[in-house]
Design an enzyme around this catalytic site. Structure first.
Site, PDB file in Angstrom:
ATOM      1  N   ARG A 153       1.023  -1.499   0.028  1.00  0.00           N
ATOM      2  CA  ARG A 153       0.256  -0.008   0.393  1.00  0.00           C
ATOM      3  C   ARG A 153       1.323   1.337   0.212  1.00  0.00           C
ATOM      4  O   ARG A 153      -0.007   2.472  -0.584  1.00  0.00           O
ATOM      5  CB  ARG A 153      -1.038  -0.035   1.071  1.00  0.00           C
ATOM      6  N   ASP A 163      -6.900  20.406 -13.254  1.00  0.00           N
ATOM      7  CA  ASP A 163      -7.458  18.508 -14.182  1.00  0.00           C
ATOM      8  C   ASP A 163      -6.855  18.716 -15.158  1.00  0.00           C
ATOM      9  O   ASP A 163      -7.734  19.509 -16.680  1.00  0.00           O
ATOM     10  CB  ASP A 163      -9.306  18.618 -13.824  1.00  0.00           C
ATOM     11  N   LYS A 175      -8.135   7.998 -19.516  1.00  0.00           N
ATOM     12  CA  LYS A 175      -8.550   8.868 -20.671  1.00  0.00           C
ATOM     13  C   LYS A 175      -7.336   8.098 -21.056  1.00  0.00           C
ATOM     14  O   LYS A 175      -7.149   7.387 -21.625  1.00  0.00           O
ATOM     15  CB  LYS A 175      -9.479  10.234 -19.676  1.00  0.00           C
ATOM     16  N   TYR A 209     -16.262  18.333 -13.977  1.00  0.00           N
ATOM     17  CA  TYR A 209     -16.926  16.735 -14.446  1.00  0.00           C
ATOM     18  C   TYR A 209     -17.547  16.507 -13.689  1.00  0.00           C
ATOM     19  O   TYR A 209     -17.645  16.696 -13.043  1.00  0.00           O
ATOM     20  CB  TYR A 209     -15.552  15.764 -14.577  1.00  0.00           C
TER      21      TYR A 209
HETATM   22  C1  LIG Z   1     -12.101  15.545 -16.417  1.00  0.00           C
HETATM   23  C2  LIG Z   1     -12.290  13.952 -15.379  1.00  0.00           C
HETATM   24  N1  LIG Z   1     -12.125  14.063 -14.451  1.00  0.00           N
HETATM   25  C3  LIG Z   1     -12.080  13.175 -13.608  1.00  0.00           C
HETATM   26  C4  LIG Z   1     -12.514  11.868 -14.178  1.00  0.00           C
HETATM   27  C5  LIG Z   1     -13.286  11.022 -13.102  1.00  0.00           C
HETATM   28  O1  LIG Z   1     -12.161   9.539 -13.789  1.00  0.00           O
HETATM   29  P1  LIG Z   1     -12.197   8.377 -12.863  1.00  0.00           P
HETATM   30  O2  LIG Z   1     -13.432   7.756 -13.959  1.00  0.00           O
HETATM   31  O3  LIG Z   1     -11.199   7.813 -13.515  1.00  0.00           O
HETATM   32  O4  LIG Z   1     -12.703   8.140 -11.347  1.00  0.00           O
HETATM   33  C6  LIG Z   1     -13.209  12.033 -15.642  1.00  0.00           C
HETATM   34  C7  LIG Z   1     -14.529  10.567 -15.468  1.00  0.00           C
HETATM   35  O5  LIG Z   1     -14.439  11.175 -16.952  1.00  0.00           O
HETATM   36  C8  LIG Z   1     -12.835  13.376 -15.617  1.00  0.00           C
HETATM   37  O6  LIG Z   1     -13.795  13.074 -17.285  1.00  0.00           O
END
Ligand SMILES: Cc1ncc(COP(=O)(O)O)c(C=O)c1O
Length: 401
Positions: A53, A177, A202, A105
């Site tokens: 971990r 992000d 992604k 998101y």
């Molecule tokens: C811009 C963005 N940030 C964060 C996330 C969250 O990521 P995860 O689905 O890997 O938890 C997403 C998911 O679609 C996203 O599009």
């Protein structure tokens, strides 16, 4: 390769950073260290690894790799993008305040409004394209400005260098992000951001076969805190997923080139098609964020949103597609197409969605790296199912003969 690849080009770093040949065997690919614990040589003496971990060599290789690509001091990998964001938000304490891009998101919105708000964290949802709006939202308690650019699915662009100045003047940190563009196209830390977050699910992993997230820090105090929370809370990325993301990143440069080339070509199809009311893509010269995007990034990415006027028309288009996959998520080698209002942003209340501009007729496509001719033909035949657009029909009927 031999030596430190940090000074070398992006594609070279993507392939080599954090991944020297395995010292034991010379293996070119970092092995998947599928172990939960490590034997100590003697009491009080170990090789730097005690419990998985806390430390895992495969995860560490990925973390060093992403840190090198983003130009960060260090990185920490988590079991999902949301787990990374959860760890990030431990920087904010009860009573403190966060300014957030109004169109992040949907899962980030849900986590902030329905989970963190219960612990006394406060949020202001702001159009971060407007620097004065950020300034006005800042209070003495503001600890963080959290920005997504481009936003999902409205493709709103925030000026990151300017946002960093505004945040820092107020003693707050800027978090970006960077999931949509990846460090291949945009490096927020070089523009003044303090922390970058990714859903590696992604484009970084790129093959729609792993869920993961990463935090990249530019300041030692953040890196140390994320390592501490990571081992304390334990939402770490597995060795196998770390391996998959690293494997995906090796081809990030070539994939992003092809993703974007295909996206630009499909944007031309969309802008010229009578079924389409509007197209949101920062590469379009009349996109409101185009100029900022040209200044702060080296490309426009491969996510495009467009509006066909109504839910029924969107459904017709989506149901007719044969090559593109109707699915949530983005950034895979396959083109992924979705209906934000009922899929990715269903957790955003309807009135808020409409106020933002996430309409029932909006479709978002993450353009893949398939043959362009196949994608173009697929999109055209799907749009042809709703050839005439009601708004344009009304305009045509209203026009004098
Ligand atoms: C811009 C963005 N940030 C964060 C996330 C969250 O990521 P995860 O689905 O890997 O938890 C997403 C998911 O679609 C996203 O599009």
């Amino acid at each position: 390769m031999k030596g430190d690849p940090r000074d070398l080009g992006f594609a070279t770093r993507a392939i080599h950073a954090g991944q020297p040949p395995d010292p034991r065997t010379g293996a070119v690919a970092v092995p998947i260290y599928q172990t939960s614990t490590y034997v100590h040589d003697e009491l009080g003496v170990h090789k730097g690894y005690e419990y998985a971990r806390v430390q895992n060599p495969t995860r560490r290789a990925l973390e060093e790799n992403v840190a090198a690509l983003e130009g960060g001091l260090d990185a920490h990998a988590f079991a999902s993008g949301m787990a990374a964001i959860q760890t990030l938000m431990t920087l904010v304490e009860t009573g403190q305040h966060v300014v957030v891009s109004r169109n992040v998101y949907g899962g980030t919105y849900r986590f902030f409004t329905q989970v963190l708000s219960r612990y006394g964290l406060r949020f202001s949802w702001v159009d971060t394209r407007d620097l004065d709006a950020i300034r006005k939202a800042i209070t003495p308690e503001t600890r963080m400005v959290f920005v997504e650019t481009p936003t999902n699915p409205l493709m709103e662009i925030t000026d990151l260098a300017a946002a960093a100045d505004v945040a820092h003047e107020a003693g707050a940190v800027l978090v970006v992000d960077n999931t949509f563009l990846t460090p291949y196209l945009q490096r927020p830390l070089a523009l003044g951001a303090d922390v970058v977050v990714h859903s590696t699910t992604k484009f970084l992993n790129g093959h729609s076969d792993s869920i993961g997230g990463v935090l990249v820090s530019s300041r030692p105090e953040h890196a140390e805190w994320f390592a501490f929370v990571s081992k304390s809370a334990g939402g770490v990325l597995s060795p196998f997923d770390s391996f998959l993301v690293m494997r995906g990143i090796k081809t990030l440069a070539v994939r992003m080139e092809r993703h974007e080339a295909n996206a630009r070509a499909l944007v031309e199809v969309l802008t010229g098609h009578p079924a389409v009311d509007s197209v949101l893509y920062p590469g379009l010269p009349d996109h409101p964020g185009h100029e900022v995007q040209v200044r702060q990034a080296s490309g426009f990415g491969a996510v495009v949103s467009f509006d066909v006027g109504s839910y029924e028309r969107a459904k017709t288009v989506l149901d007719r597609l044969r090559v593109m996959s109707l699915a949530e998520s983005l950034g895979g080698v396959e083109s992924l197409i979705s209906h934000p209002a009922s899929m990715t942003h269903a957790s955003v209340p309807e009135d808020r969605r409409l106020a933002l501009g996430i309409t029932p007729g909006m479709i978002r496509v993450s353009v893949g790296i398939e043959d362009l001719d196949d994608l173009r033909a697929d999109l055209e035949q799907a749009l042809d199912g709703v050839k005439r657009h009601p708004v344009r029909e009304e305009a045509a009927t209203a026009a004098p003969a």
